[in-house]
Design a protein around this motif. Structure first.
Motif, PDB file in Angstrom:
ATOM      1  N   ASN A  63       0.816  -1.211   0.000  1.00 41.17           N
ATOM      2  CA  ASN A  63       0.000   0.000   0.000  1.00 41.17           C
ATOM      3  C   ASN A  63       0.849   1.260   0.000  1.00 41.17           C
ATOM      4  N   TYR A  83       4.670   0.134  -6.418  1.00 36.92           N
ATOM      5  CA  TYR A  83       4.095  -0.655  -5.333  1.00 36.92           C
ATOM      6  C   TYR A  83       4.557  -2.102  -5.508  1.00 36.92           C
ATOM      7  N   LYS A 221      -3.905   5.847  -3.789  1.00 37.57           N
ATOM      8  CA  LYS A 221      -2.490   5.570  -3.538  1.00 37.57           C
ATOM      9  C   LYS A 221      -1.600   6.662  -4.116  1.00 37.57           C
ATOM     10  N   GLN A 282      -7.094   4.031   2.506  1.00 40.60           N
ATOM     11  CA  GLN A 282      -6.463   4.239   1.211  1.00 40.60           C
ATOM     12  C   GLN A 282      -6.836   3.125   0.252  1.00 40.60           C
ATOM     13  N   GLN A 284      -6.804   2.854  -4.334  1.00 45.16           N
ATOM     14  CA  GLN A 284      -6.795   3.577  -5.599  1.00 45.16           C
ATOM     15  C   GLN A 284      -8.119   3.473  -6.346  1.00 45.16           C
TER      16      GLN A 284
END
Length: 490
Positions: A63, A83, A221, A282, A284
Motif C-alpha cells: 500500500n 508498489y 495511492k 487508502q 486507488q
C-alpha cells in the motif's frame, strides 16, 4: 536497574518478520549476541507467502511506495514497481538477511510457547521445534511478533446462522478472487484490506456490497502521480500537528478533499467533518468503483439470518459469503500472566513507555506492536535503533522515573489508537538522536520538510550516518516527478 554483563548479553528476538529482522540488524551492530525465533519455516512475517499468519494473497502489492517500504541500508532493486509485489517484498527481506548475515542466528520452525522471568535473572523462553520442547535462557528479549496476527470479527446478531456457501471469514484469510467467481459477497469494514479486496472482487465481476460503521475518508495511492505518503506524511505535517492539532486536522481534511473529494460525492456514505474522528484509509480504485455502481455501499449489519443480511437502514441482501475487514486484536497468548498484567495487555494494545519499555520489566522490549497509518518499515527501523541504543554499553536508557511519567501520560491519552506514521517516526528519531536538523542541511531543507520521511533521511547524522544519504534523500524527494528544488524556500 539495568543488568551489567562481562560478556555480550544474549538477546532473544521473537519474530522474523520485518520488525524482528531490523531489530536483529541493529542489535548486532551494538555487539549483542542474538537469536531470532519464528514459528514459520521462513522469514518475512506477513510477507512470507507460506506463513501461517500471513494476511497477503496472490497478486497483492504494498500500500506504500517502494521508497517508503524499505530500510535505510537497502533499496529495492532497480526496475521495481512503485508498489511492490508480495513476492518481491519477501525477496527484499531475504536480501536484507543476507546482507547482515542474519540467517545463521535464526531458529525457524520454532514456536515460543511461554515467556517468563528467570529465577536467576533475565528471561526464560519455552520453545517447541519438531515436536520437541525445551527451555532457553536469555539476558534480554525483544518481542517483535507482529500486530496483525489475530483477525477480529465483531459480534453481529444471527451471524452464527449465516448459510452462504462461502461462510464467514476475516480478510486475513482471503486467498484471491477465483474462489468467489459468480458469487455475491458482503465485505464488512472500511480498512485498507477491506477496500482493496472489495475493489479486486468488483474488477473480476463479483457482486460486491460493502458495509461499515463509519465512513472513512479514502485517499488514492497516488496524488497526481505521487505516492500519497510522500505528499502528506511529511516532517512539516508532523510539526504542524504538534503545534496545533485542530488546525492540522482542518488542513489535512482540505488536502484530502482536494486530492480525492468527499466519499458521498461518489455514492459512499458521508464522513464525519472531523477527519481524525472519521479516520483515513487508502485505495486507488474503491471510490471510482462505487461511482460506477460496481460496489454497493450500506451501513453496518443489523442482523443475519440464513443467507439474508439486514442493514441498519432496513435494506437487505442475500450473500454467498461475508468477509470481515475489521482489524486485528493484539495477541500474545504466550506471555506469562505477570507480564501481561504488568503491561496492561488488551486486544487493543499495551501501556508502555515509548511503545517499547516498562519500568518493571528490565531487559524486555516490545517492537512494532502498534496500529499505524502509513509506511511501517521506516518506523520499525527507527524504533529498533532506539531500543538498541538504549541497551548498548553506555546507552542512554530512560530512567525509571521517566518511564513511569511516560506511562502515566499514556494512560491519560484519549482518542484513536491508530497513529500516523510521520508523527511516530519523528518521535522515535528524536529518542534515538537521529532526527536531522534541516538548518544544518540547507541544501536539503526543502526535501527534509516537505519531502517523504525516507529511511535515508535518518542516516544523515551521527555515528551511523551513510556517505550517500544526501543523494538518496534528494532522490526520494524528487521521485515520481515530485521534484524538490534544493534552492526552494522551506
Amino acid at each position: 536497574m539495568t543488568q551489567t554483563f562481562d560478556t555480550p548479553p544474549r538477546v532473544a528476538i521473537v519474530g522474523a518478520g520485518p520488525a524482528g529482522l531490523v531489530a536483529a540488524r541493529w542489535l548486532r551492530a551494538q555487539g549483542f549476541e542474538i537469536t531470532l525465533y519464528d514459528a514459520a519455516e521462513d522469514i518475512g512475517g506477513q510477507w512470507n507467502p507460506a506463513g501461517v499468519h500471513s494476511a497477503t494473497w496472490p497478486g497483492m502489492v504494498t500500500n506504500t511506495s517502494r521508497v517508503m517500504t524499505a530500510f535505510s541500508d537497502l533499496d529495492h532493486r532497480p526496475g521495481t514497481a512503485t508498489y511492490v509485489r508480495r513476492e518481491d517484498m519477501h525477496a527484499y527481506l531475504d536480501r536484507y538477511c543476507t546482507r547482515f548475515q542474519l540467517r545463521q542466528h535464526m531458529r525457524l520452525g520454532t514456536r515460543v510457547e511461554h515467556l517468563a522471568r528467570a529465577d536467576r535473572g533475565g528471561w526464560e523462553l519455552s520453545l517447541r521445534h519438531d515436536g520437541q520442547s525445551r527451555i532457553e535462557h536469555h539476558d534480554r528479549v525483544v518481542i517483535a511478533s507482529g500486530r496483525h496476527q489475530l483477525g477480529s470479527i465483531p459480534r453481529v446478531a444471527g451471524l452464527g446462522t449465516f448459510a452462504g456457501k462461502f461462510g464467514v471469514a476475516h480478510t486475513s484469510q482471503f486467498s484471491g478472487a477465483a474462489l468467489y467467481r459468480d458469487a455475491s459477497v458482503l465485505i464488512a469494514g472500511c480498512s485498507i484490506s477491506a477496500l482493496e479486496i472489495a475493489t479486486l472482487l468488483a474488477q473480476t465481476g463479483v457482486q460486491v456490497t460493502i458495509c461499515y460503521r463509519r465512513q472513512r475518508y479514502v485517499l488514492p495511492k497516488l496524488i497526481a502521480g505521487v505516492p500519497t505518503e510522500h505528499a502528506l506524511f511529511t516532517r512539516a505535517a508532523a510539526l504542524a500537528a504538534a503545534k496545533s492539532p485542530a488546525a492540522a486536522a482542518s488542513a489535512l481534511r482540505a488536502q484530502v478533499i482536494q486530492a480525492a473529494g468527499r466519499p458521498e460525492q461518489y455514492g459512499a456514505l458521508p464522513a464525519d467533518p472531523d477527519i481524525f474522528a472519521a479516520g483515513l484509509t487508502q485505495c486507488q480504485g474503491f471510490l471510482p468503483a462505487v461511482a460506477e455502481g460496481r460496489i454497493a455501499v450500506r451501513p453496518w449489519i443489523a442482523q443475519a439470518q440464513g443467507r439474508a443480511v439486514t442493514f441498519a437502514d432496513g435494506s437487505t441482501g442475500e450473500f454467498d459469503g461475508i468477509l470481515f475487514g475489521t482489524g486485528y486484536e493484539l495477541s500474545l497468548p504466550w506471555l506469562a500472566p505477570e507480564i501481561a498484567e504488568t503491561v496492561e495487555l488488551t486486544a487493543q494494545g499495551m501501556t508502555l513507555f515509548a511503545d517499547s519499555f516498562h519500568p518493571d520489566l528490565d531487559g524486555l522490549a516490545f517492537l512494532g506492536l502498534y496500529d499505524l497509518v502509513g509506511p511501517y518499515l521506516p518506523v520499525l527501523e527507527l524504533q529498533a535503533r532506539y531500543i538498541a541504543g538504549c541497551w548498548k554499553h553506555g546507552g542512554a536508557q530512560p530512567t525509571r522515573a521517566e518511564m513511569q511519567a511516560g506511562i502515566a501520560a499514556a494512560r491519560r491519552m484519549s482518542g484513536p489508537l491508530t497513529r500516523p506514521m510521520h508523527v511516530m517516526a519523528l518521535e522515535f528519531a528524536r529518542r534515538a538522536g537521529v532526527e536531522p536538523d534541516p538548518a544544518r542541511h540547507p541544501d536539503l531543507a526543502h526535501a527534509l520538510l516537505s519531502g517523504p520521511l525516507s529511511p535515508a533521511s535518518f542516516r544523515l547524522e551521527g555515528p551511523d550516518s551513510l556517505p550517500d544519504a544526501r543523494e538518496r534523500v534528494l532522490a526520494a524527494a524528487s521521485a515520481f516527478g515530485a521534484v524538490c528544488d534544493p534552492e526552494a524556500p522551506a
